[in-house]
Design a protein around this motif. Structure first.
Motif, PDB file in Angstrom:
ATOM      1  N   GLN A 119       1.071  -1.082  -0.050  1.00  0.00           N
ATOM      2  CA  GLN A 119       0.279  -0.495  -0.243  1.00  0.00           C
ATOM      3  C   GLN A 119       0.838   1.622  -0.007  1.00  0.00           C
ATOM      4  O   GLN A 119       2.291   1.461   0.940  1.00  0.00           O
ATOM      5  N   GLU A 122      -2.718   4.799  -2.073  1.00  0.00           N
ATOM      6  CA  GLU A 122      -4.201   3.736  -1.788  1.00  0.00           C
ATOM      7  C   GLU A 122      -4.450   4.027  -0.629  1.00  0.00           C
ATOM      8  O   GLU A 122      -4.013   3.932   0.449  1.00  0.00           O
ATOM      9  N   TYR A 135      -8.128   4.868  -5.283  1.00  0.00           N
ATOM     10  CA  TYR A 135      -6.153   4.830  -6.158  1.00  0.00           C
ATOM     11  C   TYR A 135      -6.008   6.050  -6.144  1.00  0.00           C
ATOM     12  O   TYR A 135      -6.213   6.723  -7.403  1.00  0.00           O
ATOM     13  N   SER A 142      -0.873   1.037  -9.876  1.00  0.00           N
ATOM     14  CA  SER A 142      -0.806   0.627  -8.102  1.00  0.00           C
ATOM     15  C   SER A 142       0.054  -0.149  -7.897  1.00  0.00           C
ATOM     16  O   SER A 142      -0.714  -0.976  -8.987  1.00  0.00           O
TER      17      SER A 142
END
Length: 169
Positions: A119, A122, A135, A142
């Protein structure tokens, strides 16, 4: 007659699970669903049926398995449940194409935040039977991994809103 929304899993994504939407619509008619209509080529079906949602989903899964030669998961929602997904969006300021809803059959894991991998920017939040992800820098960049995604199917908020419109309009 009740309206149902079916979200097919892993259809027309990354070159796998090819299913033309015209064939999905014809399949829905063959198995007795009324007024079937699709939205974009990612496995979104809105239809009417007297069957309860779970039975309609099972009937559609059986037809899809016969067509594809392998199981194709289907997540069912009512128009009211899909409207609630829109209304409960924890990221209403996010552009619709950058906010994705992962639809699940049950509640997200209680330790959802602890299960996330890679992560960065996000933002992730649990819903009733959904996981919302904003996002911030776009989905294409991502590296986020949501292990619960293996059991669900994702749609962006633009698609969710269009399905609500189709099911209620």
């Amino acid at each position: 007659m009740p309206t149902h929304i079916a979200l097919l899993r892993a259809v027309n994504v990354g070159g796998t699970g090819k299913l033309p939407m015209v064939e999905l619509k014809a399949m829905a008619q063959r198995i007795g669903f009324d007024n079937p209509r699709t939205y974009i080529a990612s496995g979104n079906l809105v239809f009417e049926s007297e069957l309860p949602g779970a039975e309609a989903g099972a009937k559609l899964e059986a037809a899809l398995a016969e067509y594809a030669g392998k199981p194709v998961g289907v997540i069912m929602r009512t128009p009211e449940a899909m409207t609630a997904v829109c209304d409960s969006n924890p990221f209403p300021e996010a552009p619709g194409n950058r906010c994705v809803v992962l639809f699940l059959d049950g509640a997200p894991p209680a330790d959802l935040q602890d299960t996330l991998k890679h992560q960065a920017s996000e933002q992730v939040a649990a819903g009733q039977r959904e996981i919302y992800t904003h996002y911030v820098d776009g989905m294409g960049r991502s590296k986020l991994i949501i292990p619960a995604a293996r059991a669900g199917t994702a749609r962006n908020m633009n698609t969710v809103a269009k399905l609500v419109e189709m099911a209620t309009g």
